[in-house]
Write an enzyme that holds these catalytic residues in place. Structure first.
Site, PDB file in Angstrom:
ATOM      1  N   ASN A   9       0.872  -1.178   0.000  1.00 16.29           N
ATOM      2  CA  ASN A   9       0.000   0.000   0.000  1.00 16.29           C
ATOM      3  C   ASN A   9       0.903   1.220   0.000  1.00 16.29           C
ATOM      4  O   ASN A   9       1.470   1.575   1.032  1.00 16.29           O
ATOM      5  CB  ASN A   9      -0.895  -0.019   1.246  1.00 16.29           C
ATOM      6  CG  ASN A   9      -1.722   1.244   1.350  1.00 16.29           C
ATOM      7  OD1 ASN A   9      -1.866   1.992   0.395  1.00 16.29           O
ATOM      8  ND2 ASN A   9      -2.259   1.494   2.544  1.00 16.29           N
ATOM      9  N   LYS A  11       0.148   4.231  -0.310  1.00 22.03           N
ATOM     10  CA  LYS A  11      -0.499   5.425   0.252  1.00 22.03           C
ATOM     11  C   LYS A  11      -0.243   6.618  -0.673  1.00 22.03           C
ATOM     12  O   LYS A  11      -0.169   6.453  -1.884  1.00 22.03           O
ATOM     13  CB  LYS A  11      -0.028   5.685   1.687  1.00 22.03           C
ATOM     14  CG  LYS A  11      -0.038   4.418   2.549  1.00 22.03           C
ATOM     15  CD  LYS A  11       0.091   4.714   3.998  1.00 22.03           C
ATOM     16  CE  LYS A  11       0.266   3.401   4.764  1.00 22.03           C
ATOM     17  NZ  LYS A  11       0.079   3.539   6.175  1.00 22.03           N
ATOM     18  N   HIS A  96      -9.435   1.063   4.491  1.00 15.65           N
ATOM     19  CA  HIS A  96      -8.184   1.264   5.231  1.00 15.65           C
ATOM     20  C   HIS A  96      -8.462   2.206   6.406  1.00 15.65           C
ATOM     21  O   HIS A  96      -9.254   3.150   6.290  1.00 15.65           O
ATOM     22  CB  HIS A  96      -7.114   1.840   4.303  1.00 15.65           C
ATOM     23  CG  HIS A  96      -5.761   1.815   4.933  1.00 15.65           C
ATOM     24  ND1 HIS A  96      -5.356   2.747   5.861  1.00 15.65           N
ATOM     25  CD2 HIS A  96      -4.728   0.945   4.791  1.00 15.65           C
ATOM     26  CE1 HIS A  96      -4.127   2.446   6.259  1.00 15.65           C
ATOM     27  NE2 HIS A  96      -3.722   1.360   5.628  1.00 15.65           N
ATOM     28  N   GLU A  98      -6.901   4.599   7.597  1.00 18.44           N
ATOM     29  CA  GLU A  98      -6.667   6.027   7.320  1.00 18.44           C
ATOM     30  C   GLU A  98      -7.877   6.628   6.608  1.00 18.44           C
ATOM     31  O   GLU A  98      -8.229   7.786   6.834  1.00 18.44           O
ATOM     32  CB  GLU A  98      -5.379   6.192   6.496  1.00 18.44           C
ATOM     33  CG  GLU A  98      -4.151   5.917   7.362  1.00 18.44           C
ATOM     34  CD  GLU A  98      -2.945   5.399   6.618  1.00 18.44           C
ATOM     35  OE1 GLU A  98      -2.899   5.497   5.382  1.00 18.44           O
ATOM     36  OE2 GLU A  98      -2.034   4.879   7.290  1.00 18.44           O
ATOM     37  N   GLU A 168      -5.794  -5.200  10.291  1.00 14.01           N
ATOM     38  CA  GLU A 168      -4.745  -4.211  10.543  1.00 14.01           C
ATOM     39  C   GLU A 168      -5.048  -3.473  11.845  1.00 14.01           C
ATOM     40  O   GLU A 168      -5.857  -2.526  11.856  1.00 14.01           O
ATOM     41  CB  GLU A 168      -4.712  -3.190   9.406  1.00 14.01           C
ATOM     42  CG  GLU A 168      -4.399  -3.790   8.057  1.00 14.01           C
ATOM     43  CD  GLU A 168      -3.789  -2.740   7.141  1.00 14.01           C
ATOM     44  OE1 GLU A 168      -2.630  -2.921   6.755  1.00 14.01           O
ATOM     45  OE2 GLU A 168      -4.452  -1.743   6.849  1.00 14.01           O
ATOM     46  N   GLY A 174       2.131   1.975  10.725  1.00 11.95           N
ATOM     47  CA  GLY A 174       3.084   3.083  10.615  1.00 11.95           C
ATOM     48  C   GLY A 174       3.714   3.485  11.929  1.00 11.95           C
ATOM     49  O   GLY A 174       4.330   4.548  12.032  1.00 11.95           O
ATOM     50  N   SER A 214       3.131  -2.419  10.441  1.00 11.77           N
ATOM     51  CA  SER A 214       4.581  -2.438  10.678  1.00 11.77           C
ATOM     52  C   SER A 214       5.203  -3.805  10.388  1.00 11.77           C
ATOM     53  O   SER A 214       6.128  -4.233  11.084  1.00 11.77           O
ATOM     54  CB  SER A 214       4.901  -1.974  12.100  1.00 11.77           C
ATOM     55  OG  SER A 214       4.447  -0.642  12.277  1.00 11.77           O
TER      56      SER A 214
HETATM   57  C1  PEP Z   1      -0.847  -0.063   5.851  1.00 12.82           C
HETATM   58  O1  PEP Z   1      -0.816   1.089   5.451  1.00 12.82           O
HETATM   59  O2  PEP Z   1      -1.780  -0.810   5.505  1.00 12.82           O
HETATM   60  C2  PEP Z   1       0.219  -0.527   6.733  1.00 12.82           C
HETATM   61  C3  PEP Z   1       0.149  -1.723   7.254  1.00 12.82           C
HETATM   62  O3  PEP Z   1       1.264   0.355   6.948  1.00 12.82           O
HETATM   63  P1  PEP Z   1       2.665   0.009   7.654  1.00 12.82           P
HETATM   64  O4  PEP Z   1       3.148  -1.296   7.064  1.00 12.82           O
HETATM   65  O5  PEP Z   1       3.552   1.144   7.306  1.00 12.82           O
HETATM   66  O6  PEP Z   1       2.407  -0.123   9.106  1.00 12.82           O
END
Ligand code: PEP
Length: 251
Positions: A9, A11, A96, A98, A168, A174, A214
């Site tokens: 992803n 972003k 997601h 976000e 998630e 992040g 992460s």
């Molecule tokens: C994500 O944006 O779905 C995500 C898991 O980000 P990160 O791997 O940076 O934590």
């Protein structure tokens, strides 16, 4: 049997040129080292058409990161599922955290988006997960169950079988904090049981449930070795081809 999937992803990162360079780098690595899982790149909308051309579709799939909850019309700035499909993308990331937190997406609007994605033959990578306060209050099971029930359980078993889930935990996205392999397995098993209660064991067993938060090369193997973790949705570590490949190589 369900597929193992590693999906990036990106972003809101990468100019068009940077993004296509990255897509080509990932593709070159994977053409030379055939992955043992499906690989998907979730790019910004503007990259999709060129990204589709830049990769070997038998090795790398392309995802949008969102689509509209309306079919078409006077919705300035929105991109419909049909428009995403017309670019050659095969997947769309939906829900997601976000988008839920910053753009007001709700289980109700995600239900519409899921229906439109499926109607346009796109595979939704549907994100669920709890925030830290919910985890600390031990409400994480209820939170993900409600997200699934309200946005997805109107689907027939046949329609649901085209959906990929991504668990998630918002506190891990992040932040550098990852769910432990035990935490991931516990909630992935719960999610699969929730699916089995609704659609039966066969549909549940065939549903890919990805972990996101992460995830990186150093922890991917431990996370993916859990029986109910079928790969990852990867943010930060998908922005460099070598880092992303380190995660793919965990399979
Ligand atoms: C994500 O944006 O779905 C995500 C898991 O980000 P990160 O791997 O940076 O934590």
């Amino acid at each position: 049997m369900r597929q193992n999937i590693v999906a990036g992803n990106w972003k809101m990162n990468n100019t068009l040129e940077e993004g296509i360079t990255l897509a080509k780098e990932v593709n070159a690595i994977l053409v030379a080292n055939k992955p043992n899982c499906k690989v998907v790149l979730g790019t910004p909308f503007i990259h999709i058409t060129e990204a589709v051309k830049a990769v070997d579709s038998s090795v790398v799939g392309i995802a949008a990161q969102n689509c509209a909850d309306k079919v078409s019309g006077a919705y300035t700035g929105e991109i419909s599922a049909a428009m995403v499909k017309s670019t050659g993308a095969q997947y769309v990331i939906l829900g997601h955290s976000e988008r839920r937190a910053y753009y007001g997406e709700t289980n109700a609007s995600l239900k519409e988006k899921t229906d439109l994605a499926l109607a346009n033959d796109l595979t939704p990578i549907f994100c669920i997960g709890e925030v830290l306060e919910e985890r600390e209050a031990e409400k994480h099971f209820d939170v993900v169950k409600t997200q699934i029930e309200e946005a997805l359980f109107h689907l027939s078993a046949d329609a649901f079988s085209k959906v990929v889930l991504a668990y998630e935990p918002v506190w891990a996205i992040g932040t550098g904090k990852t769910a432990s392999p035990e935490q991931a397995q516990e909630i992935h098993a719960f999610i699969r049981q929730t699916l089995a209660d609704k659609y039966g064991a066969e549909v549940a067993d065939n549903t890919s449930i990805l972990y996101g938060g992460s995830c990186k090369a150093s922890n991917a193997k431990e996370l993916f070795s859990n029986p109910d973790v079928d790969g990852g949705l990867i943010g930060g570590a998908s922005l460099k081809a070598e880092d992303f490949h380190g995660i793919i190589a965990a399979f």
